[in-house]
Design a protein around this motif. Structure first.
Motif, short mmCIF file in Angstrom:
data_model
loop_
_atom_site.label_atom_id
_atom_site.label_comp_id
_atom_site.label_asym_id
_atom_site.label_seq_id
_atom_site.Cartn_x
_atom_site.Cartn_y
_atom_site.Cartn_z
N ALA A 66 37.20 31.88 17.67
CA ALA A 66 36.11 32.22 18.59
C ALA A 66 35.93 33.72 18.61
O ALA A 66 36.90 34.47 18.60
CB ALA A 66 36.44 31.72 19.99
N VAL A 67 34.66 34.17 18.63
CA VAL A 67 34.35 35.59 18.78
C VAL A 67 33.79 35.79 20.19
O VAL A 67 32.84 35.11 20.59
CB VAL A 67 33.31 36.04 17.73
CG1 VAL A 67 32.80 37.44 18.06
CG2 VAL A 67 33.93 35.99 16.34
N LEU A 68 34.42 36.68 20.96
CA LEU A 68 33.96 36.92 22.32
C LEU A 68 33.27 38.27 22.44
O LEU A 68 33.77 39.27 21.90
CB LEU A 68 35.15 36.92 23.31
CG LEU A 68 36.15 35.76 23.27
CD1 LEU A 68 37.15 35.91 24.43
CD2 LEU A 68 35.44 34.42 23.35
N SER A 69 32.18 38.29 23.15
CA SER A 69 31.53 39.56 23.47
C SER A 69 32.51 40.38 24.30
O SER A 69 33.22 39.83 25.16
CB SER A 69 30.25 39.29 24.26
OG SER A 69 29.95 40.39 25.09
N GLY A 70 32.55 41.68 24.08
CA GLY A 70 33.45 42.53 24.86
C GLY A 70 33.02 42.61 26.32
O GLY A 70 33.80 42.98 27.18
N ASN A 71 31.77 42.26 26.56
CA ASN A 71 31.24 42.34 27.92
C ASN A 71 31.25 40.99 28.63
O ASN A 71 30.53 40.79 29.61
CB ASN A 71 29.82 42.90 27.91
CG ASN A 71 29.79 44.34 27.44
OD1 ASN A 71 30.83 44.93 27.16
ND2 ASN A 71 28.61 44.91 27.34
N LEU A 72 32.06 40.07 28.12
CA LEU A 72 32.29 38.82 28.82
C LEU A 72 33.22 39.13 29.99
O LEU A 72 34.16 39.93 29.87
CB LEU A 72 32.95 37.82 27.86
CG LEU A 72 33.43 36.47 28.42
CD1 LEU A 72 32.24 35.63 28.90
CD2 LEU A 72 34.20 35.70 27.35
N HIS A 73 32.99 38.49 31.14
CA HIS A 73 33.86 38.68 32.31
C HIS A 73 35.33 38.55 31.87
O HIS A 73 35.70 37.55 31.26
CB HIS A 73 33.53 37.61 33.35
CG HIS A 73 34.12 37.86 34.69
ND1 HIS A 73 35.49 37.91 34.91
CD2 HIS A 73 33.54 38.06 35.90
CE1 HIS A 73 35.71 38.14 36.20
NE2 HIS A 73 34.55 38.24 36.83
N PRO A 74 36.16 39.56 32.15
CA PRO A 74 37.55 39.53 31.64
C PRO A 74 38.34 38.30 32.09
O PRO A 74 39.21 37.83 31.35
CB PRO A 74 38.17 40.80 32.23
CG PRO A 74 37.04 41.66 32.59
CD PRO A 74 35.86 40.80 32.87
N HIS A 75 38.06 37.77 33.27
CA HIS A 75 38.76 36.54 33.67
C HIS A 75 38.36 35.37 32.77
O HIS A 75 39.20 34.54 32.42
CB HIS A 75 38.44 36.19 35.13
CG HIS A 75 39.10 37.08 36.14
ND1 HIS A 75 38.97 36.89 37.49
CD2 HIS A 75 39.90 38.17 35.99
CE1 HIS A 75 39.66 37.82 38.15
NE2 HIS A 75 40.21 38.61 37.25
N TYR A 76 37.09 35.32 32.39
CA TYR A 76 36.64 34.25 31.49
C TYR A 76 37.32 34.42 30.13
O TYR A 76 37.79 33.46 29.54
CB TYR A 76 35.11 34.31 31.32
CG TYR A 76 34.32 33.78 32.49
CD1 TYR A 76 34.53 34.24 33.79
CD2 TYR A 76 33.32 32.82 32.31
CE1 TYR A 76 33.79 33.76 34.86
CE2 TYR A 76 32.58 32.33 33.38
CZ TYR A 76 32.81 32.81 34.65
OH TYR A 76 32.07 32.33 35.70
N ALA A 77 37.37 35.67 29.67
CA ALA A 77 38.02 35.93 28.38
C ALA A 77 39.49 35.54 28.45
O ALA A 77 40.03 34.94 27.51
CB ALA A 77 37.86 37.41 28.02
#
Lengths: 528, 451
Positions: B155-166
């Motif tokens: 999975a590739v996550l946006s760096g601006n995803l809520h850190p708790h979600y990440a």
């Protein structure tokens, strides 16, 4: 809990239609029947122009203006969200509510689900502005009361179970299972262990094997003995067969899903510990033993609660739940964030997994189901230790009372023995009547009862799992027993047709679940 | 004890029928060990005593309604009409179980069907389920679902995803042996290029939040196209769904799965839960979708009705082969959402979104007049990010002492990131009044001017 075969709900082929006179009598011109109102879908009565919320001073045109800060992403197409004015909306939902059975309206003996009374004090407390209207990310210095409440609930749950610590954040029972098994996996990893077998009895909740498999464990099934419980020798056999060095854990429900206390639970715990594995206990049935038996004394390493079962936070038609997990000393260091940390007078919530702790990670945003913590603590404080023990005692008494009064008519698959908070029967005594467990359940609906859990656990053929809880009076239980006895006599008297047609006194009759699954229609679409 | 119907006399009569001398004997007969009961816990309390005690605890917290309140980052304070809470407390909704017996559960089933339709339309997707626990767990489930569909593991996550979600995604991925790659953090910027450069043939899905945790809006079309080109799925995350009354829906911009936190509509802040996970996707993935689903059918008389369906994906049938271990949804929170959304309707939702955006614009304009405050966003809905001339956490703490809850210092979410030390994220909803903004600006100015 649920049924799985209970889904075939069409009347058998060739079955006659419901009594014609009855059908004519029950017709009406309006679609309503007395107090029972027919209610269309929102999409059939609402419109996109209607609204039940005022925004004085803002015109529709103004609301439709595009702002340059929206980066050209303004949503100009119609969304498809009809509205209603407040009186229309209130009536719509009140009418819908009237099509539901509820614990507040009648006996709900749904085995494994603990449908007990939901005190309204809990609802009132959860709505105090100091709990309802606080943000999870406002400074911790401004929420000391919330943290203190979490600490107090933790203290109760840890003491009631004789465990070492607690992870509050899991959002439901299955999420708690995931949390407990992740803690076990983290502990194994920390020890560089390759153990990957999880032992699961055949009678387990489906969530147990699903959770283990999700985490990459291999599930090895353990058969139950003919008395319905798991023998320590069977566990020992499974350990030897797979090799002690492969055993990661056992997942055991106690009391088990047949309503029986696992008599050899300590020996089982010892065998698994000796092999080097952990003991996960599914605490769904904690209502049977709260205030009387501490799982920690039985060798449990991790156990989840279902606050919505044992501690009366409402089921709400399927959630929200809450599934805190208590942990043994061995697993405590691996608990996920957030967790509470007390240092003298200072109470803080640790929100990040870092080098100062061994937390296995995070299960959810923020801190878990605060609204449920308040309700559960309100329930627990109201009961106190004496009240909780009295409640589990009454729950067990009620189940055994039903067992005693029905056992001459229904078969107990694992022999005539005392049960805990729920009693299990199978359908063998109905054989030859043409009436199945499903039919009996549907007839109970016509009699004003919510059916018991049916076709679960799978280890009993045509299972009927009856859990009265402590909330029922003797009179209420006697009426249920009387009704069950009368229905079983009817079945034996050859009145199978009435069973196949049931229910008839409900807003809708049996629904075609097979058809629903074959061609799924999951949303309303305007007919062309 | 007020919640127990039995008296000593009724207990004795029932015990006699059962053939046990006492409840303890009954436990003993059933094989439960006696003498291991907990001790050292207090006994029962009256309703008045519990009320008094819990009320005291609650009064130690700073209530949003009594403060100038600008906190967001995944949970938002909105006004919920009075009728919503009244209706969800109807006994038949509050105290019913999961609708496994559809003949006596049409109330719950019909609102779930309405809810699913509202969610699918709002998120711009073809279908939606009957909800998951919350947005963050929904995000984790979406990643697992993408892995099942693509049979890939990264999975590739946006760096601006809520850190708790990440964190939720990283935790489950680590445990289940999947890989996660994170793009760089860019406060106030839609850094689409950083995300695009990370998509390759091994990527199962790209997870992008919009508005992101700093409030920035994204045109997802380019990311969707790039993901699809490599055989990956686009998972869009929305934590402020009121935004969808103003900006394009992720499903309409090519997202294959859309997960959202539904708390904003109908549900209070509740210190973080219970919340409401919205989950929507393309119809072709229906059998890989996690969670409960309600479907339309007919009864034995041919009348339309609703049932829980597609249970062959679920744990109670499939056991270790299930699509997920989930066994609960957020039933009552769905109902709150459903009722509030029905009261708003499209007209109301658009106005609500308009008010939110207008308040946030007003706030940003006022803040940018203050020396030592720089607004970083070039786009936002009702939440944006500012750079202060000094570390944000102590400023927020000092303002809180004056009943100003000024927002979330980025250091609360990224304690390790020194570059974000001065960064503050603020939200403004319809609940903010001009005096709140005045108070915040005055307080902030004072803090920033102080030595």
């Amino acid at each position: 809990m649920l049924n799985n075969k209970g889904r075939v709900t069409q009347p058998p082929e060739g079955a006659p239609q419901a009594d014609a006179t009855l059908s004519i009598q029950s017709q009406s011109h309006s679609g309503h029947k007395g107090l029972l109102m027919d209610e269309p879908l929102l999409f059939e009565i609402g419109s996109v122009e209607k609204t039940g919320v005022d925004f004085p001073g803002i015109s529709d045109e103004e609301a439709g203006e595009e702002s340059k800060l929206l980066a050209g992403l303004y949503r100009d197409e119609e969304i498809g969200l009809p509205g209603l004015s407040e009186p229309e909306a209130v009536r719509h939902y009140v009418r819908l509510s009237q099509k539901n059975y509820a614990i507040d309206s009648g006996f709900y003996p749904l085995g494994s689900c603990t449908m007990k009374h939901n005190p309204r004090l809990n609802e009132k407390m959860a709505r105090l502005p100091g709990f309802l209207d606080i943000h999870p990310l406002q400074p911790q210095s401004t929420v000391s009361g919330a943290l203190a409440l979490m600490e107090e609930l933790s203290h109760w749950l840890v003491e009631l179970t004789g465990m070492d610590s607690i992870a509050l954040s899991p959002k439901a029972g299955a999420h708690g299972e995931l949390c407990g098994m992740m803690a076990i996996k983290a502990a194994l990893e920390a020890a560089n262990s390759e153990r990957n077998i999880v032992l699961v009895p055949e009678s387990a909740h489906g969530t147990n094997p699903a959770t283990a498999a999700l985490l990459g464990f291999k599930v090895a099934s353990i058969p139950a003995d003919k008395d319905g419980t798991v023998r320590a020798s069977a566990v020992q056999d499974a350990i030897e067969k797979n090799g002690a060095e492969t055993i990661a854990a056992i997942m055991l429900t106690n009391p088990n899903t047949c309503g029986l206390f696992e008599r050899e639970i300590k020996e089982i715990a010892d065998a698994v510990h000796e092999a080097g594995g952990y003991f996960y206990c599914d605490g769904a049935n904690f209502n049977a033993i709260m205030g009387r038996v501490r799982p920690g004394d039985l060798g449990v390493d991790a156990m989840h609660f279902n606050l919505h079962k044992t501690f009366s936070t409402p089921h709400g038609g399927g959630g929200p739940g809450s599934g805190p997990v208590v942990l043994s000393k061995r697993l405590t260091p691996f608990a996920p964030v957030p967790f509470l940390k007390r240092d003298g007078d200072a109470l803080t919530l640790v929100e990040d997994a870092d080098e100062t702790n061994k937390a296995f990670g995070r299960l959810t945003a923020f801190h878990g189901q605060m609204g449920m913590y308040v309700r559960a603590l309100s329930y627990i404080l109201s009961h106190g230790l004496d009240g909780l023990a009295a409640a589990s005692g009454d729950a067990v008494l009620n189940a055994n009372y039903i067992r005693t009064k029905l056992k001459d008519l229904l078969n107990q698959p694992f022999g005539d023995q005392a049960c805990m908070h729920e009693v299990l029967f199978d359908e063998s005594s109905l054989s030859g009547t043409g009436v199945t467990t499903l039919d009996l359940a549907k007839r109970l609906i016509d009699e004003g009862f919510h059916p018991m859990t049916i076709y679960f656990p799978l280890v009993a053929k045509g299972a009927m799992l009856i859990e009265p809880t402590e909330s029922e009076s003797t009179e209420s239980i006697d009426l249920f027993i009387h009704t069950m006895r009368a229905l079983i006599s009817e079945a034996h008297a050859g009145e199978e047709e009435r069973f196949h047609q049931a229910p008839i006194h409900t807003p809708l009759r049996r629904l075609d679940e097979t058809g629903a699954a074959r061609k799924p229609v999951l949303k309303w679409v305007e007919e062309a | 004890m007020r919640y127990l119907p039995h008296t000593e006399r009724s207990r004795a009569l029932m015990l006699e029928e059962v053939g046990a001398a006492s409840i303890e004997e009954l436990f003993n007969d059933a094989g439960a060990p006696v003498g291991l009961a907990p001790s050292k816990l207090p006994n029962h309390k009256s309703e008045l005593e519990v009320d008094r005690y819990l009320r005291k605890l609650s009064e130690r917290n700073t209530v949003a309604a009594n403060a100038a309140f600008f906190v967001g980052c995944g949970a938002y304070r909105h006004h919920v009409p009075a009728s919503v809470d009244h209706l969800i407390q109807r006994s038949e909704f509050l105290t019913s179980y999961t609708p496994y017996q559809p003949e006596i559960s049409q109330g719950t089933l019909q609102y779930l069907f309405e809810f699913q339709t509202q969610v699918a339309n709002l998120l711009g997707s073809e279908i939606a389920n009957a909800s998951l626990y919350d947005g963050s767990t929904g995000c984790g489930e979406a990643v697992l679902m993408a892995h099942r569909i693509t049979r890939r593991k990264k999975a590739v996550l946006s760096g601006n995803l809520h850190p708790h979600y990440a964190s939720v995604v990283k935790t489950i991925s680590h445990m289940a042996d999947y890989r996660v790659k994170e793009a760089t953090i860019d406060a106030g910027l839609a850094n689409t290029d950083a995300i695009l450069s990370m998509i390759d043939e091994e990527t199962s899905c790209v997870v992008v939040q919009t508005p992101d945790v700093f409030g920035t809006l994204y045109d997802l079309n380019a990311i969707a196209e790039a993901a699809h080109e490599k055989g990956a799925l686009l998972i869009a995350v929305v934590t402020e769904i009121v935004s969808l009354g103003a900006i394009k829906a992720p499903g309409d911009m090519g997202a294959d799965i859309v997960v959202a936190e539904g708390q904003s509509i109908g549900n209070g802040l509740n210190f973080g839960g219970p919340y409401l996970g919205l989950f929507a996707c393309r119809e072709k993935y229906i059998r890989q979708m996690p969670g409960r689903v309600c479907g339309q059918t007919t009864d034995a008389d041919g009348k339309r009705g609703f049932v829980l369906t597609l249970s062959t994906r679920e744990q109670h049938i499939r056991r270790e082969k299930a699509t997920s271990n989930i066994c609960t949804n957020s039933g009552l929170c769905c109902l709150s959402f459903n009722i509030h959304m029905t009261l708003l309707g499209e007209t109301g939702l658009r106005k609500l979104a308009h008010v939110n955006h207008t308040k946030a614009v007003q706030l940003s304009e006022r803040l940018s007049e203050i020396d030592g405050v720089q607004v970083l966003n070039s786009s936002f809905f009702n939440e944006f990010t500012v750079e202060l001339s000094k570390p944000a956490a102590p400023v927020v703490e000092a303002l809180a002492a004056n009943n100003i809850l000024a927002g979330v210092p980025a250091s609360r979410l990224w304690p390790e990131a020194k570059s974000l030390e001065n960064t503050l994220i603020l939200a403004a909803t319809e609940t903010v009044v001009d005096e709140d903004i005045d108070q915040l600006c005055a307080g902030l100015k004072e803090q920033l001017d102080a030595e």
